[in-house]
Enzyme design. Structure first.
Site, PDB file in Angstrom:
ATOM      1  N   TRP A  50       0.822  -1.206   0.000  1.00  0.00           N
ATOM      2  CA  TRP A  50       0.000   0.000   0.000  1.00  0.00           C
ATOM      3  C   TRP A  50       0.852   1.250   0.000  1.00  0.00           C
ATOM      4  O   TRP A  50       0.541   2.224  -0.702  1.00  0.00           O
ATOM      5  CB  TRP A  50      -1.018  -0.020   1.143  1.00  0.00           C
ATOM      6  CG  TRP A  50      -2.059  -1.061   0.890  1.00  0.00           C
ATOM      7  CD1 TRP A  50      -2.240  -2.228   1.573  1.00  0.00           C
ATOM      8  CD2 TRP A  50      -3.025  -1.069  -0.172  1.00  0.00           C
ATOM      9  NE1 TRP A  50      -3.260  -2.959   1.001  1.00  0.00           N
ATOM     10  CE2 TRP A  50      -3.756  -2.272  -0.066  1.00  0.00           C
ATOM     11  CE3 TRP A  50      -3.337  -0.192  -1.218  1.00  0.00           C
ATOM     12  CZ2 TRP A  50      -4.787  -2.609  -0.947  1.00  0.00           C
ATOM     13  CZ3 TRP A  50      -4.366  -0.529  -2.100  1.00  0.00           C
ATOM     14  CH2 TRP A  50      -5.069  -1.720  -1.964  1.00  0.00           C
ATOM     15  N   ASP A 105      -1.596   6.776   6.301  1.00  0.00           N
ATOM     16  CA  ASP A 105      -2.695   5.990   5.723  1.00  0.00           C
ATOM     17  C   ASP A 105      -3.089   4.957   6.773  1.00  0.00           C
ATOM     18  O   ASP A 105      -2.471   3.898   6.881  1.00  0.00           O
ATOM     19  CB  ASP A 105      -2.221   5.307   4.437  1.00  0.00           C
ATOM     20  CG  ASP A 105      -3.248   4.302   3.908  1.00  0.00           C
ATOM     21  OD1 ASP A 105      -4.355   4.189   4.493  1.00  0.00           O
ATOM     22  OD2 ASP A 105      -2.941   3.629   2.901  1.00  0.00           O
ATOM     23  N   LYS A 134     -13.001  -1.158   6.881  1.00  0.00           N
ATOM     24  CA  LYS A 134     -12.403  -2.122   7.812  1.00  0.00           C
ATOM     25  C   LYS A 134     -12.912  -1.844   9.232  1.00  0.00           C
ATOM     26  O   LYS A 134     -13.809  -2.527   9.695  1.00  0.00           O
ATOM     27  CB  LYS A 134     -10.884  -2.057   7.711  1.00  0.00           C
ATOM     28  CG  LYS A 134     -10.416  -2.396   6.281  1.00  0.00           C
ATOM     29  CD  LYS A 134      -9.053  -1.896   6.016  1.00  0.00           C
ATOM     30  CE  LYS A 134      -8.677  -1.819   4.553  1.00  0.00           C
ATOM     31  NZ  LYS A 134      -8.849  -3.018   3.745  1.00  0.00           N
TER      32      LYS A 134
HETATM   33  N1  PMP Z   1      -4.320   1.604   2.047  1.00  0.00           N
HETATM   34  C1  PMP Z   1      -4.433   0.499   2.799  1.00  0.00           C
HETATM   35  C2  PMP Z   1      -3.519   0.313   3.970  1.00  0.00           C
HETATM   36  C3  PMP Z   1      -5.389  -0.475   2.468  1.00  0.00           C
HETATM   37  O1  PMP Z   1      -5.498  -1.590   3.212  1.00  0.00           O
HETATM   38  C4  PMP Z   1      -6.232  -0.271   1.354  1.00  0.00           C
HETATM   39  C5  PMP Z   1      -7.317  -1.242   0.970  1.00  0.00           C
HETATM   40  N2  PMP Z   1      -7.247  -2.497   1.422  1.00  0.00           N
HETATM   41  C6  PMP Z   1      -6.062   0.896   0.602  1.00  0.00           C
HETATM   42  C7  PMP Z   1      -5.110   1.809   0.981  1.00  0.00           C
HETATM   43  C8  PMP Z   1      -6.916   1.173  -0.599  1.00  0.00           C
HETATM   44  O2  PMP Z   1      -8.148   1.513  -0.134  1.00  0.00           O
HETATM   45  P1  PMP Z   1      -9.418   1.788  -1.053  1.00  0.00           P
HETATM   46  O3  PMP Z   1      -9.791   0.480  -1.652  1.00  0.00           O
HETATM   47  O4  PMP Z   1     -10.397   2.315  -0.066  1.00  0.00           O
HETATM   48  O5  PMP Z   1      -9.029   2.789  -2.066  1.00  0.00           O
END
Ligand code: PMP
Length: 360
Positions: A102, A172, A196
Site C-alpha cells: 500500500w 494511511d 475495515k
Molecule cells: N491503504 C491500505 C492500507 C489499504 O489496506 C487499502 C485497501 N485495502 C487501501 C489503501 C486502498 O483503499 P481503497 O480500496 O479504499 O481505495
C-alpha cells in the site's frame, strides 16, 4: 441471525449490534416513514446523524479542535493523490516510507505530482519488518512525510509514531484506525477508507490539521480540495449518506464498549493468542519480525502449500471465512478488526490445531 466468523480484509465484518439496528431502522428510520437512504442529506434528521457521527469519532480519538474531520469518497486510493495535491506544490520534495504494497501504491501516485524521496525501503526483506527510524534518509525540505502504519497485505505494523519534527506527518490508517488510542497532535493528516474498522465502503475519513487546509494547488478540481469539505461540513455535494449513518452506529457502539483503550486491549490480546498459536507450531509460520506484527491482519503460511486449498475449504465449511491471503503473497490472512469477536479467534486457533493434527 446466522453469522459466520468473517476474517475478510475489507470490506470487513461489522458488529452484529450495528447490523441489527440497521435492519430495524431500514423501513422507517427515526419515525420519518422512510429509510435513511431516501431522505435529503440536508434534512434536519440527516444533519443530526452526520454531526453526531463526527462528534463520536472526535470523542473516540480525542481529536483536538484545530483539526477538521472530512467525510470524503474515492477510497484511500484517491487520498494517494489528494495528499500531494493538497499539501505540496509542483516540484516539491516529499518523503515516503516504503513498507509494503500500500505504501508502494501511495508512492507511485505521488510520483505523478512531486519528487518522492524514499526515506526507507523494506522491500529487500519482503516487507517483513519496519526499518528503524535511525536508518531513515529524510530530506531537509520535505513538504510532508507519508507512511502506512499498518500494511494490510503482509501484516506489518508500526508500533511507534515516527518523529518528524515540524514536517507534517501523513498516515494511511485504513487498516488500523480505531484499533487503539492515538495522539492526533503528532499528525498533519490521517486518512482511512471506511471498510475495515469504520463502516461500509464508499466513505473515506480524513483528519487534517487546519493550518494545512490552505496549501492546495490552485488547479485541482473542487472535490479534491480538503478545504471544500472542511468549509461545507462535507456537504458540498451529496455525501454517501448510508455509509455515514452506519459509521455513526459503529462509533456509538465503540463508545459503549469502552472506547479505544478497550479496543487496544482486545486487539492486542486477540492477535497475541493467534501469533502464539502460529509460533508454537512447526506446521504454521509467520515471517514478520515480532515487534512489527500487525494487530489487525495476521498472516501465516502452511508448511506444505499444497494443503492451502484443503485448509481453506475445511475452514470455510467450519464457518471460518475469507482466510485466503492476498493474491500477491499467497498463504493465509486472518483480519481481526474491532468487530471480529475473540470467539472467532478462539475458533480459528482450535480449527488450526485440529487441521495440523489431521494433516501435519
Ligand atoms: N491503504 C491500505 C492500507 C489499504 O489496506 C487499502 C485497501 N485495502 C487501501 C489503501 C486502498 O483503499 P481503497 O480500496 O479504499 O481505495
Amino acid at each position: 441471525m446466522s453469522r459466520v466468523f468473517n476474517f475478510s480484509a475489507g470490506p470487513a465484518a461489522l458488529p452484529d449490534a450495528v447490523l441489527e439496528r440497521v435492519r430495524d431502522d431500514i423501513p422507517d428510520w427515526n419515525g420519518t416513514g422512510m429509510s435513511v437512504m431516501e431522505i435529503s442529506h440536508r434534512s434536519k434528521d440527516f444533519m443530526a446523524v452526520a454531526a453526531k457521527a463526527e462528534q463520536d469519532f472526535r470523542d473516540l480519538l480525542a481529536i483536538p479542535d484545530d483539526y477538521s474531520v472530512l467525510f470524503t469518497q474515492g477510497g484511500a486510493t484517491l487520498q494517494f493523490a489528494m495528499v500531494p495535491l493538497n499539501l505540496s506544490a509542483k516540484g516539491d520534495t516529499v518523503d515516503y516510507v516504503l513498507t509494503g504494497s500500500w505504501s508502494k501504491k501511495a508512492i507511485v501516485e505521488a510520483e505523478n505530482h512531486c519528487d518522492v524521496n524514499i526515506v526507507a525501503d523494506a522491500s529487500a526483506r519482503h516487507f517483513t519488518d519496519i526499518p528503524a527510524q535511525e536508518s531513515w534518509r529524510r530530506s531537509n525540505d520535505a513538504a510532508y512525510l507519508h507512511y502506512t502504519p499498518n500494511e494490510t497485505i503482509a501484516g506489518v505494523e508500526f508500533h511507534f509514531v515516527p518523529e518528524v519534527g515540524d514536517t507534517p506527518l501523513v498516515a494511511d490508517m485504513s487498516s488500523t484506525i480505531l484499533s487503539r488510542p492515538l495522539d492526533i497532535s503528532q499528525f498533519g493528516v490521517i486518512y482511512a477508507g471506511a471498510q475495515k474498522n469504520i463502516g461500509p465502503a464508499g466513505l473515506t475519513l480524513v483528519i487534517v490539521r487546519n493550518d494545512l487546509l490552505d496549501r492546495a494547488r490552485s488547479s485541482i478540481p473542487k472535490l479534491l480540495r480538503y478545504s471544500i469539505y472542511a468549509e461545507s461540513d462535507s456537504m458540498s455535494n451529496t455525501p454517501p449518506v448510508f455509509a455515514w449513518y452506519v459509521a455513526g452506529l459503529v462509533f456509538e457502539n465503540l463508545k459503549k464498549q469502552g472506547g479505544l483503550a478497550a479496543m487496544a486491549e482486545n486487539n492486542e490480546r486477540k492477535s497475541a493468542k493467534l501469533y502464539a498459536a502460529i509460533d508454537n507450531s512447526d506446521f504454521y509460520s509467520n515471517p514478520v519480525r515480532r515487534d512489527c506484527r500487525s494487530w489487525m491482519n495476521v498472516t501465516f503460511t502452511l508448511k506444505d502449500a499444497s494443503l492451502d486449498g484443503k485448509f481453506l475449504a475445511e475452514s470455510t465449511a467450519a464457518g471460518l471465512t475469507n482466510l485466503k491471503g492476498h493474491r500477491s503473497v499467497g498463504g493465509m490472512r486472518a483480519s481481526i478488526y474491532n468487530a471480529v469477536p475473540e470467539a472467532a479467534v478462539d475458533a480459528l486457533i482450535e480449527f488450526m490445531l485440529e487441521f495440523e493434527k489431521a494433516n501435519g
